[in-house]
Design a protein around this motif. Structure first.
Motif, PDB file in Angstrom:
ATOM      1  N   LEU A 160       1.727 102.192   1.169  1.00 58.07           N
ATOM      2  CA  LEU A 160       1.538 102.243   2.619  1.00 58.07           C
ATOM      3  C   LEU A 160       2.417 103.330   3.233  1.00 58.07           C
ATOM      4  CD1 LEU A 160       1.403  98.457   3.642  1.00 58.07           C
ATOM      5  CD2 LEU A 160      -0.501 100.007   3.177  1.00 58.07           C
ATOM      6  N   ALA A 161       3.658 103.398   2.760  1.00 55.63           N
ATOM      7  CA  ALA A 161       4.593 104.396   3.303  1.00 55.63           C
ATOM      8  C   ALA A 161       4.112 105.818   3.039  1.00 55.63           C
ATOM      9  CB  ALA A 161       5.979 104.191   2.709  1.00 55.63           C
ATOM     10  N   SER A 162       3.386 106.029   1.940  1.00 54.63           N
ATOM     11  CA  SER A 162       2.901 107.374   1.618  1.00 54.63           C
ATOM     12  C   SER A 162       1.912 107.882   2.659  1.00 54.63           C
ATOM     13  CB  SER A 162       2.258 107.388   0.222  1.00 54.63           C
ATOM     14  OG  SER A 162       1.014 106.712   0.213  1.00 54.63           O
ATOM     15  N   PHE A 163       1.326 106.978   3.449  1.00 55.70           N
ATOM     16  CA  PHE A 163       0.434 107.360   4.541  1.00 55.70           C
ATOM     17  C   PHE A 163       1.080 107.099   5.907  1.00 55.70           C
ATOM     18  CE2 PHE A 163      -2.634 107.042   1.102  1.00 55.70           C
ATOM     19  CZ  PHE A 163      -3.487 108.110   1.358  1.00 55.70           C
ATOM     20  N   GLY A 164       2.400 106.926   5.912  1.00 56.83           N
ATOM     21  CA  GLY A 164       3.130 106.781   7.170  1.00 56.83           C
ATOM     22  C   GLY A 164       3.184 105.383   7.740  1.00 56.83           C
ATOM     23  N   ILE A 165       2.800 104.363   6.956  1.00 59.34           N
ATOM     24  CA  ILE A 165       2.849 102.976   7.437  1.00 59.34           C
ATOM     25  C   ILE A 165       4.090 102.287   6.876  1.00 59.34           C
ATOM     26  CG2 ILE A 165       1.654 100.755   7.546  1.00 59.34           C
ATOM     27  CD1 ILE A 165       0.178 102.933   9.017  1.00 59.34           C
ATOM     28  N   SER A 166       5.093 102.101   7.710  1.00 54.53           N
ATOM     29  CA  SER A 166       6.294 101.385   7.291  1.00 54.53           C
ATOM     30  C   SER A 166       6.009  99.890   7.279  1.00 54.53           C
ATOM     31  CB  SER A 166       7.439 101.672   8.258  1.00 54.53           C
ATOM     32  OG  SER A 166       7.129 101.148   9.541  1.00 54.53           O
ATOM     33  N   LEU A 167       6.888  99.114   6.664  1.00 51.52           N
ATOM     34  CA  LEU A 167       6.713  97.663   6.671  1.00 51.52           C
ATOM     35  C   LEU A 167       6.808  97.103   8.090  1.00 51.52           C
ATOM     36  CD1 LEU A 167       8.557  96.292   3.503  1.00 51.52           C
ATOM     37  CD2 LEU A 167       6.110  96.587   3.884  1.00 51.52           C
TER      38      LEU A 167
END
Length: 368
Positions: A160-167
């Motif tokens: 998710l983080a690789s597409f800019g979505i943090s937890l």
């Protein structure tokens, strides 16, 4: 948002749950399977393994938002280890892609499905709350590994983080966002009237800006705001950090950095500016904003790596620039090739593993 769930049940026996307490969010973890047939490949492989007594989950999402159900919800699925499987009403896998457009559609469907399943099972749509099975909610596979054991997977955090979505963004979307609003560009407003329930954090989140910047724009000395107050806001993508690529002098770039993080603008990169950048980084996670690198900040910080975007990226870029790694260029919130190069140089000089990814150890040295 209306999604169709295609049912392709595997002919396997499922056993009753001990209790229905959690929904588990996964992603495939298969970096070698990211093409147009990624979803079908994953389903074919899992179906074969399940028939042999191997792992399986209830749902898969991929191929631009397609949802496929492989097994019954409310019965045991074998996807997250013995300590979690008998408590999971549903387990949802996300197939990988390298295409941001496909990811956007996948993520929308993923969030929609997780929310639907949680509502169906009367489970709160909170993410990773608590550290035992006492607190119901949606849990990542990584949370299961960290607190329940029986497995060691860390998904879906990094994907998710690789597409800019943090937890924190993931949690916000699960708990609050109408599905249709996900990924939409904020309206180009110049002001916002404070209504009941508004906080500086919620306004900043909605408008893709920061609390620090809102306070600076509106000359606020605290986070308290009154109903009916008309606030100036910023607009634009990725938190509205101002980027002037015409800047070419070190002093001018540092002044721009200081302006963006709401601190004294003097062109000198000293302790005050460093603390302001760490505050900006903390605000982006988010954690308690105190300008001190502690356990909570280290735990919740995501890896800063090629392709991701956000204010945490900006803070890392600005810190690198200020420390003399000017190859990073003018900070712009987007981790590109120059950001990776600057991280590599910093890691080399700090005698760290040189991988171009600012993980916990690199970030700790950078901000301390």
């Amino acid at each position: 948002m209306s999604n169709q769930i295609e049912k392709r049940f595997i002919a396997i026996k499922q056993y009753p749950l001990t209790d229905s307490r959690i929904i588990i969010a996964h992603e495939s973890g298969n970096a070698l399977n990211t093409g147009k047939n990624a979803l079908e490949n994953e389903i074919a492989f899992m179906s074969k393994q399940a028939l042999k007594g191997g792992a399986f989950v209830s749902h898969w999402v991929g191929n631009g938002g397609q949802i496929i159900q492989l097994s019954k919800t409310g019965f045991v699925q074998y996807g997250a280890g013995a300590n979690a499987n008998s408590y999971a009403y549903a387990q949802v896998e996300l197939a990988r892609t390298l295409d941001p457009i496909i990811f956007k559609k996948d993520y929308l469907a993923y969030v929609w499905l997780l929310k639907k399943l949680a509502n169906e099972a009367h489970i709160p749509r909170t993410l990773n709350t608590g550290n035992t099975m006492k607190e119901k909610g949606i849990k990542t596979h990584h949370w299961v590994s960290s607190y329940l054991g029986g497995t060691n997977h860390r998904d879906p955090d990094d994907y998710l983080a690789s597409f800019g979505i943090s937890l924190s963004q993931f949690a916000f979307d699960l708990a609050n966002h109408p599905e249709e609003d996900l990924f939409q560009t904020p309206a180009k407003k110049t002001t916002h009237m404070v209504i009941v329930g508004d906080t500086l954090w919620s306004i900043a989140k909605k408008q893709r800006t920061t609390v620090t910047w809102l306070k600076k724009l509106n000359n606020l000395s605290s986070n308290q705001i009154n109903i009916g107050t008309v606030l100036k806001i910023t607009n634009g993508e990725f938190h509205s950090i101002a980027v002037d690529h015409s800047l070419n002098k070190r002093t001018d770039i540092i002044k721009s950095i200081q302006t963006n993080c709401g601190t004294i603008v003097d062109g000198r990169f000293g302790p005050i500016t460093k603390k302001a950048l760490l505050c900006l980084f903390q605000e982006a996670i988010p954690v308690k904003v105190d300008g001190l690198w502690g356990t909570e900040t280290a735990t919740l910080a995501r890896n800063i790596q090629f392709g991701i975007r956000g204010n945490d990226v900006y803070a890392v870029q600005a810190m690198l620039f200020g420390l003399g790694y000017e190859v990073v260029g003018v900070p712009d919130c987007i981790a590109g090739k120059l950001t990776k190069k600057a991280i590599l140089l910093f890691q080399k000089n700090s005698r760290l593993l040189c991988d171009g990814i600012a993980g916990k150890q690199t970030l700790s040295l950078l901000f301390q």
